[in-house]
Design an enzyme around this catalytic site. Structure first.
Site, PDB file in Angstrom:
ATOM      1  CE  LYS A 184      30.457  65.031  48.232  1.00  0.00           C
ATOM      2  NZ  LYS A 184      29.023  64.756  48.890  1.00  0.00           N
TER       3      LYS A 184
ATOM      4  CG  ASP B 180      34.947  50.502  38.435  1.00  0.00           C
ATOM      5  OD1 ASP B 180      34.208  49.806  38.360  1.00  0.00           O
ATOM      6  OD2 ASP B 180      36.254  50.681  38.843  1.00  0.00           O
TER       7      ASP B 180
END
Ligand code: NAD
Length: 339
Positions: free
Chosen positions: A177, A234
């Site tokens: 990001k 995850d």
């Protein structure tokens, strides 16, 4: 000479004992038709240890693990109250330097999935990021969590991922990001680009994490190796597992320089504890990844082939796959195929 591998077995909490016992049954069947042996060392770990030991990872268990070649870890419940012990998985990953969390997602025969022909691997940096555990309350109602990203850990996981891409379809996607987390994900992106120089044959592209979650639903089949930081990895590995069919099928490996820990991607699913209802395949396939890690390729393949044969046959299906079979019926069916 017949080689013997010492395996630490941590059954864990919730559905953990059921899925690890199923895996040991399958291991035993594989050993009978192979040229190696497995020596199991059982250890206690998980939330159930806290009342007696004051910790979820007793010292004796850590010492036992240190004497073994690899660990088969059942899922464990992590209490969520502030001050509760850190997750056992997170502690072991840091303690044993298990820097790469490898989570393959492959379409299974005869398993309904959101999209077909998926064959990708999520490689998640496993030792830092938002799992640093460095969280604090600055003032009532105001808290911070440190997202630690280092060049060293990013280079290591990037190197691992490029090597993996070279053994596969030579396509690597790094996920970040960087438009918002410019400094932390800046370090991660730079590390990937630095390692990329050594692997000119690998096609490299990148995605922002939000776009990656969308792409995994829209066109997962175009991805091969996806490398990312801890929390993003995850999340997208659970997503990819569900797009492929079920969290009950998704296995994971935690790989370090000298040790490997193998576990299902899913958690302890407490509501199904002791019901003999959940799918043991995720943990059984984690077992196959362990044999592969030992170099016992044929043993690993025996497990994968047996799982695929049971799925193709379709007679034994647990609830997550739309059937009524139990955990032990699934394990027994896989054992029969291994034989
Ligand atoms: P979970 O993965 O335990 O369960 C989510 C849902 O997925 C379940 O309710 C069930 O519907 C399904 N599911 C999970 N495993 C399945 C299986 N083998 N077969 C069929 N369906 C299955 O996630 P959660 O509810 O967010 O977490 C429960 C506990 O597990 C928490 O304490 C969490 O911290 C812990 N956890 C541990 C690990 C680990 O030990 N590595 C990983 C994730 C979560």
């Amino acid at each position: 000479m017949v080689k013997t591998y010492k395996i630490a077995v941590l059954k864990g909490d919730g559905i953990g004992p059921e899925v690890t016992e199923a895996t040991v049954k399958v291991f035993n069947a594989v050993v009978k038709v192979s040229n190696f042996k497995l020596d199991y060392k059982y250890g206690e770990a998980g939330a159930h240890c806290i009342p007696e030991h004051g910790t979820n990872l007793p010292k004796g268990t850590v010492e036992m693990i240190k004497q073994t070649d690899a660990c088969l870890k059942g899922p464990m419940t992590t209490p969520e109250e502030p001050g509760a012990p850190v997750s056992v998985a997170v502690t072991l990953r840091r303690m044993f330097g298990l820097y790469a969390n490898v989570r393959p997602c492959k379409s299974f025969p005869s398993v309904e999935s959101l999209k077909p022909n998926i064959d990708l691997v999520v490689v998640r940096e496993n030792t830092e990021g938002l799992y640093s555990g460095a969280e604090s309350l600055l003032a009532p109602g105001v808290a911070v969590a440190l997202r630690i990203i280092t060049r060293e850990a990013s280079l290591k996981v990037a190197e691992f991922s490029f090597k993996l891409a070279m053994q596969r379809k030579k396509h690597l996607t790094y996920i970040h990001k960087g438009n918002i987390l410019r400094i932390t994900d800046g370090i991660f992106k730079d590390a990937v680009k630095e390692v990329q120089q050594k692997y000119p044959e690998v096609t490299v592209d990148d995605l922002h994490i939000d776009a990656a979650t969308m792409q995994l639903i829209k066109q997962p089949a175009i991805y091969d190796v996806m490398v990312t930081t801890n929390l993003f990895g995850d999340i997208i590995s659970d997503e990819a597992a569900q797009v492929t069919g079920s969290l009950g099928l998704a296995a994971g490996a935690n790989i370090g320089e000298t040790y490997g820990m193998f576990e299902p991607v899913h958690g302890s699913a407490p509501k199904y504890t002791g019901m003999n209802r959940v799918n043991p395949i995720a943990t059984i396939l984690a077992g196959a990844m362990m044999l592969d890690y030992f170099g016992e390729k044929s043993g690993a393949k025996k497990i994968e082939d047996a799982v695929n044969a049971v799925l193709v046959e379709g007679k034994v299906r647990t609830a997550d796959l739309g059937g009524k079979s139990t955990t032990s019926e699934m394990a027994d069916a896989i054992v029969e195929k291994v034989k």
